[in-house]
Design a protein around this motif. Sequence first.
Motif: not given
Length: 119
Positions: A58, A116, A113, A53, A46
Amino acid sequence: MITSRFPRSVYGAGSDPDPRFSMANERTFLAWNRTALALLAGGVALEASGLDLHAGLKFAASLVLMGGGLTIPVLAWIEWARTERALRFNSALPASRTALMLVGTILVVGILVTLGIIF
């Protein structure tokens, strides 16, 4: 009873259960460790990804994944020992704390997420 096995706090108590139960407990421990490796890899992936993002969210999600990946093996070891002792004393099996940690990790990462993506 063999008392030289590690950890002595587990194998030095009670009596040997049916080996199938001990082996199932060990397979569960190994599955938790595979899950932890996946969380660690997910955290690295990630953070290294080029996803569009919010950078702070993130990074936070990556840290949560890495934290879960580092915590779950410790909880899995404790859970393995508690379950093995319960098997050796022919008593009720303990509840899973490791599963609760995994659920919390997934929920927090999912929220981070999602935020984000929105921001």
